[in-house]
Scaffold this motif. Structure first.
Motif, PDB file in Angstrom:
ATOM      1  N   SER A  81       1.170   4.316  -3.248  1.00  0.00           N
ATOM      2  CA  SER A  81       0.883   5.140  -2.457  1.00  0.00           C
ATOM      3  C   SER A  81       1.665   5.718  -3.104  1.00  0.00           C
ATOM      4  O   SER A  81       1.382   7.609  -3.714  1.00  0.00           O
ATOM      5  N   ASN A 104      -6.856  12.355  -6.780  1.00  0.00           N
ATOM      6  CA  ASN A 104      -5.429  12.033  -7.811  1.00  0.00           C
ATOM      7  C   ASN A 104      -6.376  11.394  -8.817  1.00  0.00           C
ATOM      8  O   ASN A 104      -7.576  10.119  -8.249  1.00  0.00           O
ATOM      9  N   GLN A 106      -3.585  16.338  -9.404  1.00  0.00           N
ATOM     10  CA  GLN A 106      -3.863  15.542  -8.309  1.00  0.00           C
ATOM     11  C   GLN A 106      -4.443  17.141  -7.548  1.00  0.00           C
ATOM     12  O   GLN A 106      -3.704  17.892  -8.266  1.00  0.00           O
ATOM     13  N   ILE A 137       2.485  12.138   1.362  1.00  0.00           N
ATOM     14  CA  ILE A 137       1.907  10.655   1.440  1.00  0.00           C
ATOM     15  C   ILE A 137       2.203  10.455   3.145  1.00  0.00           C
ATOM     16  O   ILE A 137       3.390  10.384   2.263  1.00  0.00           O
ATOM     17  N   VAL A 196      -0.576   3.324 -11.749  1.00  0.00           N
ATOM     18  CA  VAL A 196      -1.090   2.682 -10.722  1.00  0.00           C
ATOM     19  C   VAL A 196      -0.968   1.097 -10.961  1.00  0.00           C
ATOM     20  O   VAL A 196      -0.819   0.671 -11.558  1.00  0.00           O
ATOM     21  N   LYS A 244       0.828  -1.048  -0.099  1.00  0.00           N
ATOM     22  CA  LYS A 244       0.319  -0.291  -0.333  1.00  0.00           C
ATOM     23  C   LYS A 244       0.991   0.692  -0.336  1.00  0.00           C
ATOM     24  O   LYS A 244       1.137   2.197  -1.211  1.00  0.00           O
ATOM     25  N   LYS A 248      -8.413   5.693 -13.426  1.00  0.00           N
ATOM     26  CA  LYS A 248      -8.217   4.950 -11.241  1.00  0.00           C
ATOM     27  C   LYS A 248      -8.034   7.104 -10.823  1.00  0.00           C
ATOM     28  O   LYS A 248      -7.363   7.458 -10.639  1.00  0.00           O
ATOM     29  N   SER A 274      -7.795   7.956  -6.753  1.00  0.00           N
ATOM     30  CA  SER A 274      -6.707   8.174  -5.680  1.00  0.00           C
ATOM     31  C   SER A 274      -7.005   9.078  -4.662  1.00  0.00           C
ATOM     32  O   SER A 274      -7.277   9.670  -5.328  1.00  0.00           O
ATOM     33  N   GLY A 275      -6.881   9.262  -3.678  1.00  0.00           N
ATOM     34  CA  GLY A 275      -6.629  10.207  -2.480  1.00  0.00           C
ATOM     35  C   GLY A 275      -6.529   9.691  -0.845  1.00  0.00           C
ATOM     36  O   GLY A 275      -5.181   8.126  -0.835  1.00  0.00           O
ATOM     37  N   PHE A 276      -6.370  10.739  -0.961  1.00  0.00           N
ATOM     38  CA  PHE A 276      -4.802  10.388   0.789  1.00  0.00           C
ATOM     39  C   PHE A 276      -6.013  12.186   1.649  1.00  0.00           C
ATOM     40  O   PHE A 276      -6.498  13.070   1.352  1.00  0.00           O
ATOM     41  N   VAL A 302      -4.505   6.823   2.902  1.00  0.00           N
ATOM     42  CA  VAL A 302      -5.000   6.595   1.434  1.00  0.00           C
ATOM     43  C   VAL A 302      -5.932   6.309   1.228  1.00  0.00           C
ATOM     44  O   VAL A 302      -6.770   4.773   2.272  1.00  0.00           O
ATOM     45  N   PHE A 303      -6.802   6.131   0.357  1.00  0.00           N
ATOM     46  CA  PHE A 303      -8.060   4.861  -0.508  1.00  0.00           C
ATOM     47  C   PHE A 303      -8.221   4.645  -1.454  1.00  0.00           C
ATOM     48  O   PHE A 303      -6.853   5.444  -2.203  1.00  0.00           O
ATOM     49  N   ILE A 334       1.492   6.525  -6.720  1.00  0.00           N
ATOM     50  CA  ILE A 334       0.209   7.038  -7.219  1.00  0.00           C
ATOM     51  C   ILE A 334       0.068   8.461  -7.372  1.00  0.00           C
ATOM     52  O   ILE A 334      -0.295   8.923  -8.208  1.00  0.00           O
ATOM     53  N   PHE A 335       0.656   8.756  -6.143  1.00  0.00           N
ATOM     54  CA  PHE A 335       1.100   9.796  -5.791  1.00  0.00           C
ATOM     55  C   PHE A 335       1.806  10.836  -5.738  1.00  0.00           C
ATOM     56  O   PHE A 335       1.659  12.556  -6.255  1.00  0.00           O
TER      57      PHE A 335
END
Lengths: 142, 343
Positions: free
Chosen positions: A92, B64, B78, B126, A101, A88, B28, B30-32, B342-343, A95-96
């Motif tokens: 992370s 994101n 983002q 993050i 991805v 994870k 996709k 995603s987020g935090f 994070v998700f 992705i960020f």
């Protein structure tokens, strides 16, 4: 003696079948994919998004089974050597920062096998016995 | 922040959510989220916002979106909202860029790109990816007095990134150019160019970075900063070892502005941590040698609630270093707590 010689092929077949079924997880690609074999390092890099393409140059599309499945745990602990938390954290950072991805996720094995059978660029890990004639194993984990 | 800005931010999040669910195959979302707060046990102001009354400015949220356009082109971006500016939570474009894979491990990127030169500079928001609540501020902060910046959020421009392998080793070279806009409209860092070189395996990582730019319109304490229109260069080196439960991280950076006396900044930190089940206690020593120098020690604890969430506590003691012929300001302590998801 003649009978014994006749039994040898049967014995060898049983041995071969047993060895195949001992493999817990198989990494599969589409039967039409020119790749026949991948190394552990190549499989690991493909599923971590570090390699985006197969050795031949075709774009690779890795598929994951959902979190909690036995095959996923076996695959990530034995090939990628990362725990769920480490994975994870790794994704992370990918992705960020826009670097990639994680693989598309499937709920069950049959869905993943079907997807690989229909998509030439797909690659997935499944229980060794779940492969069909439309896919082929390129790496196995015992 | 005005109500209309909040509405725009909310709409963008809803839009991204809709896009994500509509084209889930290629796109996709995603987020935090971080919920964080800090309390300064001294009388000073730390990071221009943390005082003895407490401050929740560490709280932030980001969303994101990433999408593959073709087999060799992708776009990602983002949005980010922070409570650091007086709880405004104004949603801004953190970064967004298109990436074109031209084969053989070479990617060309264009847009607003995360700064790549330090170990955690491209994932600084993050929290689950590093042990502290804030990366050591001696190195990972902007110079509030209008001096050189050792760490940047992002730049607008282009980059070429080559990634390769040599056995178990992975390496990458990232060369970039563009310009960076400082927060709050406090100037532009133009004519920016630089490079980052990474080398490592799963267990260790080495990073070398070099950045050069020319500040324009940067304000200092008493009018325009002296560094304006001067070439500013920063050289940085970092190493990270993560094996058998142990974590060792260390970075060093040196910045200077040409033709500006006393603009040199040197900063470093070293972190040691060890995982015991879901817990990771850690210790960091950091130092900054500049016009206003200080050292700090941080004792922290990171608790992994689940694979996507951590709870953290940091206790930091900051000790200002006396300028020549002056008496040092009093040391002070800051207690911080945060939950990262994070998700």
């Amino acid at each position: 003696m003649k009978k014994l010689i006749l039994l040898i092929p049967i014995f060898l077949s049983i041995m071969f079948f047993s060895a195949s079924s001992l493999a817990e997880v198989a990494v599969i690609v589409n039967a039409n994919n020119p790749i026949n074999k991948l190394s552990k390092t190549e499989v690991k890099r493909l599923f971590l998004g570090k390699l985006k393409r197969f050795p031949g140059g075709a774009k690779a599309q890795p598929l994951d089974l959902r979190v909690g499945t036995k095959e996923r745990s076996t695959f990530y602990s034995k090939v990628v050597r990362k725990s769920d938390a480490q994975l994870k954290s790794y994704w992370s950072t990918m992705i960020f920062s826009g670097r990639g991805v994680p693989p598309k996720e499937f709920n069950d094995v049959a869905e993943a096998v079907e997807w690989v059978a229909k998509n030439k660029n797909a690659i997935a890990y499944i229980p060794a016995g779940a492969a069909t004639s439309k896919v082929k194993a390129v790496f196995t984990i015992n | 922040m005005s109500k209309s800005k909040k509405t725009i931010g909310l709409c963008l999040v809803m839009f991204f959510s809709c896009v994500g669910s509509s084209f889930a195959g290629d796109t996709k979302v995603s987020g935090f989220l971080r919920a964080g707060g800090a309390l300064n046990l001294g009388d000073d102001l730390y990071l221009e916002r943390i005082d003895k009354n407490g401050n929740t400015g560490d709280t932030h949220f980001g969303v994101n979106i990433a999408s593959d356009i073709t087999d060799n082109m992708s776009v990602a971006g983002q949005l980010w909202a922070s409570g650091a500016e007086g709880g405004a939570f104004e949603m801004v474009l953190d970064w967004a860029y298109a990436s074109w894979n031209i084969g053989s491990g070479l990617n060309l990127n264009g847009g607003k790109i995360k700064y790549p030169n330090l170990l955690v500079s491209d994932t600084i928001d993050i929290g689950i990816s590093y042990p502290w609540i804030r990366p050591p501020q001696e190195l990972y902060t902007f110079d509030a007095e209008g001096g050189p910046n050792m760490s940047l959020e992002s730049f607008v421009g282009g980059s070429a990134v080559y990634t390769g392998f040599a056995g178990d080793l992975e390496y990458s070279v990232n060369a970039y150019l563009g310009e960076s806009y400082l927060e709050g409209g406090n100037g532009t860092l133009s004519k920016m160019m630089g490079a980052a070189f990474d080398l490592g395996t799963d267990a260790f990582k080495l990073k070398l970075g070099y950045n050069m730019h020319m500040p324009e319109g940067v304000a200092g304490d008493l009018g325009p900063s002296e560094i304006n229109s001067n070439n500013v260069s920063t050289l940085s080196f970092g190493a990270k070892i993560n094996m058998a439960g142990a974590l060792i991280m260390s970075e060093y950076a040196a910045s200077s502005a040409a033709d500006v006396a006393e603009s040199d900044i040197k900063a470093l930190y070293a972190t040691l941590g060890y995982s015991i089940g879901s817990m990771m206690p850690h210790f960091t020593y950091a130092s900054r040698d500049a016009e206003e120098s200080n050292t700090s020690m941080t004792f922290g604890l990171k608790y992994q609630i689940n694979p996507g969430a951590t709870l953290k506590f940091d206790f930091t003691q900051v000790s200002p270093v006396a300028e020549e012929g002056m008496e040092a300001e009093e040391a002070f302590s800051v207690i911080s707590a945060a939950m990262d998801v994070v998700f």
